[in-house]
Design a protein around this motif. Sequence first.
Motif, PDB file in Angstrom:
ATOM      1  N   LEU A 235       0.889  -1.108  -0.384  1.00  0.00           N
ATOM      2  CA  LEU A 235       0.138  -0.078   0.220  1.00  0.00           C
ATOM      3  C   LEU A 235       0.716   1.629  -0.359  1.00  0.00           C
TER       4      LEU A 235
ATOM      5  N   LEU B 293       3.432   2.384   2.277  1.00  0.00           N
ATOM      6  CA  LEU B 293       3.261   3.313   3.892  1.00  0.00           C
ATOM      7  C   LEU B 293       4.960   2.867   4.438  1.00  0.00           C
TER       8      LEU B 293
ATOM      9  N   PHE C 192      -4.678  -1.570  10.861  1.00  0.00           N
ATOM     10  CA  PHE C 192      -5.491  -2.552   8.843  1.00  0.00           C
ATOM     11  C   PHE C 192      -6.809  -3.523   9.545  1.00  0.00           C
TER      12      PHE C 192
ATOM     13  N   ARG D  35     -11.288   0.047  -0.066  1.00  0.00           N
ATOM     14  CA  ARG D  35     -10.045   1.472   0.692  1.00  0.00           C
ATOM     15  C   ARG D  35     -10.560   2.515   1.063  1.00  0.00           C
ATOM     16  N   ARG D  36     -11.695   3.376   0.767  1.00  0.00           N
ATOM     17  CA  ARG D  36     -12.287   4.406   1.384  1.00  0.00           C
ATOM     18  C   ARG D  36     -12.291   4.284   2.795  1.00  0.00           C
TER      19      ARG D  36
ATOM     20  N   ARG E 113      -9.189   3.517   5.353  1.00  0.00           N
ATOM     21  CA  ARG E 113      -8.353   4.723   5.416  1.00  0.00           C
ATOM     22  C   ARG E 113      -8.851   5.639   6.375  1.00  0.00           C
TER      23      ARG E 113
ATOM     24  N   VAL F  17      -7.442   6.801   9.612  1.00  0.00           N
ATOM     25  CA  VAL F  17      -6.893   8.108  10.239  1.00  0.00           C
ATOM     26  C   VAL F  17      -7.680   7.995  11.137  1.00  0.00           C
TER      27      VAL F  17
ATOM     28  N   LEU G 289      -2.987   7.080  10.939  1.00  0.00           N
ATOM     29  CA  LEU G 289      -2.372   7.545   9.207  1.00  0.00           C
ATOM     30  C   LEU G 289      -2.264   8.993   9.980  1.00  0.00           C
TER      31      LEU G 289
ATOM     32  N   ASP H 139      -3.519   8.180   0.235  1.00  0.00           N
ATOM     33  CA  ASP H 139      -4.751   6.973   0.357  1.00  0.00           C
ATOM     34  C   ASP H 139      -4.047   5.820   0.296  1.00  0.00           C
ATOM     35  N   THR H 140      -4.592   4.852   0.772  1.00  0.00           N
ATOM     36  CA  THR H 140      -4.499   3.148   1.123  1.00  0.00           C
ATOM     37  C   THR H 140      -5.182   2.886  -0.224  1.00  0.00           C
TER      38      THR H 140
END
Length: 223
Positions: free
Chosen positions: A138, A140, A155, A203-204, A207, A211, A216, A222-223
């Motif tokens: 991803l 990161l 995650f 994914r949204r 993420r 956050v 994050l 964006d992951t």
Amino acid sequence: MGHRDLEGGGTTTAVSGLDPESAAWVASLGDASARTREEAFERLHAVLLRIARSELHRRASDARITGPELDDLAHQAAADALLAVTRKLADFRGDSRFTTWAYRFVILEVSSKMGRHFWRRPTEALAAEDWGQLPDRLGLDPADESQWRELVRAFRQAVDDVLTEHQRQVFVAVVLEGIPLDALVVRWNTNRNAIYKTVFDARRKVRAQLVANGHLGRKAEDT
């Protein structure tokens, strides 16, 4: 290659209003002469085979198919697309060029064949969920090992907590297991766009959860 099953008894198809190339294809494929039709079938098969090979090579790295297997799938896709085109010939209305219309059939066959081929050998691509690979996949870059481990844990928890069952299945298949999209299209009887949207939404949501929990920054990629 024999095409006697495709002849259809010399059915004629209207060609008025078509561009010259499309009209020629329709006329020859529906000609009353068996020899004319056979020659047209051979020419169309060659066109479809070139398209199938090109598309398969474009997708080959994702599907992990190479060598004779790849060419065999190309021939299968071209042959089945030829059958579909000739069966649907009377439906062609000239909204696009004939070859563009035929192109869609072979692309559909390529997707179908690649998907089915994958599920014949699932053990070659499917493996245990390796959550430890997530940060690298991803993009990161946690500062240290403890942060890395915490991010992986968070995650995985986010995937379990905020995704629907369907989103979780698709997300794990695409992001973790790397299953080709064509295989998932066959598995779930859907289409590539639907899978893309599911992954995007998943994914949204994940993420946003990371956050919200401070794992994050809000401006993180964006992951």
